[in-house]
Design an enzyme around this catalytic site. Structure first.
Site, mmCIF file in Angstrom:
data_model
loop_
_atom_site.group_PDB
_atom_site.id
_atom_site.type_symbol
_atom_site.label_atom_id
_atom_site.label_comp_id
_atom_site.label_asym_id
_atom_site.label_seq_id
_atom_site.Cartn_x
_atom_site.Cartn_y
_atom_site.Cartn_z
ATOM 1 N N VAL A 171 0.848 -1.195 0.000
ATOM 2 C CA VAL A 171 0.000 0.000 0.000
ATOM 3 C C VAL A 171 0.882 1.242 0.000
ATOM 4 O O VAL A 171 1.906 1.284 0.689
ATOM 5 C CB VAL A 171 -0.909 0.024 1.250
ATOM 6 C CG1 VAL A 171 -1.756 1.298 1.301
ATOM 7 C CG2 VAL A 171 -1.836 -1.203 1.269
ATOM 8 N N LYS A 172 0.475 2.230 -0.786
ATOM 9 C CA LYS A 172 1.164 3.522 -0.763
ATOM 10 C C LYS A 172 0.271 4.520 -0.028
ATOM 11 O O LYS A 172 -0.911 4.647 -0.361
ATOM 12 C CB LYS A 172 1.460 4.050 -2.152
ATOM 13 C CG LYS A 172 2.052 5.464 -2.103
ATOM 14 C CD LYS A 172 2.729 5.850 -3.342
ATOM 15 C CE LYS A 172 1.786 5.960 -4.492
ATOM 16 N NZ LYS A 172 2.459 6.486 -5.691
#
Ligand code: 5RP
Length: 260
Positions: A171-172
């Site tokens: 996840v960013k």
């Protein structure tokens, strides 16, 4: 996680468990943003220093040498623009077949939690994970892009957990106060966007804080390609992420690399 998916993810998150991803996908909704007016010119000198490149298929096909040994994280969502009515009005814009054809190491889409089109973007994530698991290609969920979001631990924690619950492989998100709480409640690796351009030393401090508070690294764009010296900047970011340099030492390196 199947062998292929783990192998591809290892192209991005290196053996030391960290990564310096170079993000140049901004044009999909910002157009020729500062520093990315001529993508190939910006990207080429930075390639030897990036662990992977996050970009759209259009820039990949036109502006990156296919023999360049760089793992690709392909932006597969879009359909919006910075001048459009609603930034969250995004959908999947790349077929999984095309992503496979491009031999990417991961695919990426944005989810817009709390925005008008949150439902569609979350369901798109889930469908992309179904395809990713089928073909062994990791999915990166990009969270919290959008003007109106308060990027605090509560909101970012919600976004990252929803992404992980839907099956995102990494996840960013963004850095925030009490960031370790976001890390603790997200069961997959986190990479941090650099956000708007800030002074180089502050961006290096950001990189230092993220890796020392549990993120696996950065997916930095503007703070590299809008830097006074992008190559010096990405090399200094690498020193922090991969060589445990202090902020002061990395900043000295940055100034030294600038003089080379
Ligand atoms: C834009 C993106 C960018 O990849 C992300 O924001 C990282 O770039 P920057 O460090 O410039 O914020 O997803 O939609």
């Amino acid at each position: 996680m199947c062998w292929g998916l783990r192998n591809r993810l290892s192209h991005i998150i290196k053996e030391d468990g960290h990564t310096v991803m170079l993000a140049v996908d901004h044009g999909y909704f910002l157009g020729p943003t500062t520093g990315l007016e001529v993508p190939g010119k910006t990207i080429e000198p930075l390639l030897p220093h990036a662990d992977s490149l996050m970009l759209t298929r259009g820039v990949l096909r036109t502006s990156v040498d296919p023999v360049a040994p760089i793992p690709i994280v392909l932006r597969v969502s879009g359909g919006n623009s910075i001048i459009g009515k609603e930034l969250s009005d995004e959908d999947i814009t790349v077929s999984f077949e095309d992503a496979i054809r491009l031999n990417v190491s991961a695919v990426a889409l944005s989810i817009y939690i709390g925005s008008e089109y949150e439902h569609r973007t979350i369901v798109n994530l889930s469908r992309l994970v179904d395809e990713g698991e089928k073909y062994g290609i990791p999915v990166l969920a990009v969270t919290a892009v959008g003007r109106e979001m308060a990027r605090d631990a509560k909101y970012l924690g919600l976004c990252c957990r929803i992404a992980a619950e839907m099956g995102a492989h990494f996840v960013k998100t963004y850095y925030c106060e009490d960031f370790e709480k976001v890390v603790e409640s997200c069961p997959v690796p986190l990479v941090i966007a650099g956000g708007k351009k800030i002074p180089e030393k502050d961006a290096l401090k950001l990189a230092f804080d993220v890796v020392n508070h549990g993120a696996v690294g950065v997916d930095m764009g503007r703070n590299i390609f809008q830097s006074e010296n992008p190559v010096a900047m990405i090399r200094a970011v690498r020193a922090i992420v991969h060589e445990k340099a202090s902020v002061d030492d990395a900043y000295e390196l940055y100034k030294g690399f600038k003089r080379e």
